[in-house]
Design a protein around this motif. Structure first.
Motif, PDB file in Angstrom:
ATOM      1  N   ILE A   8     -31.935   6.722   5.408  1.00  0.00           N
ATOM      2  CA  ILE A   8     -32.456   5.708   4.973  1.00  0.00           C
ATOM      3  C   ILE A   8     -33.436   4.903   6.239  1.00  0.00           C
ATOM      4  CG2 ILE A   8     -31.778   3.086   4.554  1.00  0.00           C
ATOM      5  CD1 ILE A   8     -29.133   4.291   3.292  1.00  0.00           C
ATOM      6  N   VAL A   9     -32.973   4.864   7.360  1.00  0.00           N
ATOM      7  CA  VAL A   9     -33.512   3.995   8.556  1.00  0.00           C
ATOM      8  C   VAL A   9     -35.107   4.920   8.750  1.00  0.00           C
ATOM      9  CG1 VAL A   9     -31.582   3.103   9.438  1.00  0.00           C
ATOM     10  CG2 VAL A   9     -32.413   5.273  10.139  1.00  0.00           C
ATOM     11  N   GLU A  10     -34.827   6.215   8.656  1.00  0.00           N
ATOM     12  CA  GLU A  10     -36.113   7.041   8.711  1.00  0.00           C
ATOM     13  C   GLU A  10     -37.141   7.061   7.353  1.00  0.00           C
ATOM     14  OE1 GLU A  10     -34.982  10.996   9.800  1.00  0.00           O
ATOM     15  OE2 GLU A  10     -34.291  10.537  11.900  1.00  0.00           O
ATOM     16  N   GLY A  11     -36.687   6.257   6.515  1.00  0.00           N
ATOM     17  CA  GLY A  11     -37.584   6.253   5.393  1.00  0.00           C
ATOM     18  C   GLY A  11     -37.556   7.403   4.357  1.00  0.00           C
ATOM     19  N   GLN A  12     -36.718   8.549   4.482  1.00  0.00           N
ATOM     20  CA  GLN A  12     -36.578   9.571   3.556  1.00  0.00           C
ATOM     21  C   GLN A  12     -35.917   9.146   2.412  1.00  0.00           C
ATOM     22  OE1 GLN A  12     -35.601  13.558   5.376  1.00  0.00           O
ATOM     23  NE2 GLN A  12     -35.526  12.531   7.467  1.00  0.00           N
ATOM     24  N   LEU A  13     -35.020   8.132   2.386  1.00  0.00           N
ATOM     25  CA  LEU A  13     -34.558   7.388   1.216  1.00  0.00           C
ATOM     26  C   LEU A  13     -35.105   6.018   1.212  1.00  0.00           C
ATOM     27  CD1 LEU A  13     -30.784   8.598   1.139  1.00  0.00           C
ATOM     28  CD2 LEU A  13     -32.335   9.496  -0.465  1.00  0.00           C
ATOM     29  N   LYS A  14     -35.942   5.975   0.410  1.00  0.00           N
ATOM     30  CA  LYS A  14     -36.767   4.609   0.456  1.00  0.00           C
ATOM     31  C   LYS A  14     -36.053   3.505  -0.315  1.00  0.00           C
ATOM     32  CE  LYS A  14     -41.167   7.264   0.537  1.00  0.00           C
ATOM     33  NZ  LYS A  14     -40.241   8.757   1.163  1.00  0.00           N
ATOM     34  N   PRO A  15     -36.577   2.230   0.160  1.00  0.00           N
ATOM     35  CA  PRO A  15     -35.976   1.162  -0.424  1.00  0.00           C
ATOM     36  C   PRO A  15     -36.118   0.966  -1.789  1.00  0.00           C
ATOM     37  CG  PRO A  15     -37.143   0.446   1.629  1.00  0.00           C
ATOM     38  CD  PRO A  15     -37.488   1.900   1.341  1.00  0.00           C
ATOM     39  N   GLY A  16     -35.238   0.905  -2.611  1.00  0.00           N
ATOM     40  CA  GLY A  16     -35.101   0.781  -4.084  1.00  0.00           C
ATOM     41  C   GLY A  16     -34.861   2.145  -4.788  1.00  0.00           C
ATOM     42  N   GLU A  17     -34.822   3.075  -4.089  1.00  0.00           N
ATOM     43  CA  GLU A  17     -34.580   4.569  -4.557  1.00  0.00           C
ATOM     44  C   GLU A  17     -33.090   4.740  -4.997  1.00  0.00           C
ATOM     45  OE1 GLU A  17     -34.723   9.266  -3.203  1.00  0.00           O
ATOM     46  OE2 GLU A  17     -35.811   7.829  -1.928  1.00  0.00           O
ATOM     47  N   ALA A  18     -33.057   5.129  -6.184  1.00  0.00           N
ATOM     48  CA  ALA A  18     -31.679   5.486  -6.700  1.00  0.00           C
ATOM     49  C   ALA A  18     -31.013   6.567  -6.170  1.00  0.00           C
ATOM     50  CB  ALA A  18     -31.699   5.675  -8.238  1.00  0.00           C
TER      51      ALA A  18
END
Length: 230
Positions: A29-39
């Motif tokens: 999450i913090v590296e952006g691999q799981l992006k804000p809003g992603e299910a």
């Protein structure tokens, strides 16, 4: 008595697994691999990580408590979206924390602090000039973390450990867009100069200006992202 011991042992054995899963997801999450809003699809994520769904759900509850994900029971789980308020509050808090840290560093008068920051600065500029944006961004975060660490203030360091995760997530948002990473890297030099000059008031003013400029840039990126057609 034996049953109680067994139950306690099982609890101890389960803790590390859910925490390790939470650590992995937190990094994604913090590296952006799981992006804000992603299910977050539990079955797919469990398969990807090679774990069962039970400890995964426990890990997701940890991240839900930390505010990194949102769980809507019987509906969906998503990576929590960043809001404009999230960004502005985070960066105003950073300004206060780092301004205080710089005062502490100046008060201590340790030349090794300047050497440490100068080394990170040189690495960051070198990475930026070489087009290594991801490395430059990582060193950007390390530079600001070093400011906190060099304050030698235990409570401040504890507070930063939580703030740091959110900073990394916001930096990942910045890195999704084309930004002048060379200009960003070089903007850190004034902070080192302020320590050398030894003026705590000027140091606070400079770190506030530095962080507020960064906040304005990221808010602009966030606004552009929010208005893009989905």
């Amino acid at each position: 008595m034996a049953e109680n011991t067994k139950a306690s042992t099982m609890h101890i054995d389960n803790n590390p697994l859910r925490e390790r899963i939470a650590d992995i997801l937190r990094e994604l999450i913090v590296e952006g691999q799981l992006k804000p809003g992603e299910a977050i699809i539990e079955m797919e994520l469990a398969s990807r990580l090679g774990v069962s769904r039970a400890p995964l759900r426990e890990a997701l509850q940890i991240l839900n408590t930390e505010g990194l994900i949102e769980i809507i029971p019987y509906h969906k789980t998503t990576v929590r979206k960043l809001t404009r308020r999230d960004i502005t509050e985070l960066y105003s808090l950073r300004s206060a924390l780092e301004g205080f840290a710089l005062r502490q560093i100046i008060k201590q008068g340790d030349p090794e602090a300047v050497e440490k920051l100068q080394g990170l600065y040189d690495e960051m500029v070198g990475a930026a000039d070489s087009g290594e944006a991801a490395l430059a961004s990582k060193l950007d975060h390390e530079f600001h973390t070093a400011i906190i660490r060099l304050s030698n203030h235990n409570l401040l360091n504890q507070m930063w450990n939580n703030v740091s995760q959110r900073v990394r997530q916001v930096l990942a948002l910045r890195d999704m867009r084309r930004t002048d990473i060379r200009k960003i890297a070089r903007s850190h030099k004034v902070l080192i100069d302020s320590i050398v000059e030894g003026d705590p008031h000027k140091a606070e003013d400079l770190v506030d200006a530095h962080i507020m400029d960064a906040s304005a840039l990221i808010v602009k990126i966030w606004e552009d992202h929010e208005t893009e057609p989905s």
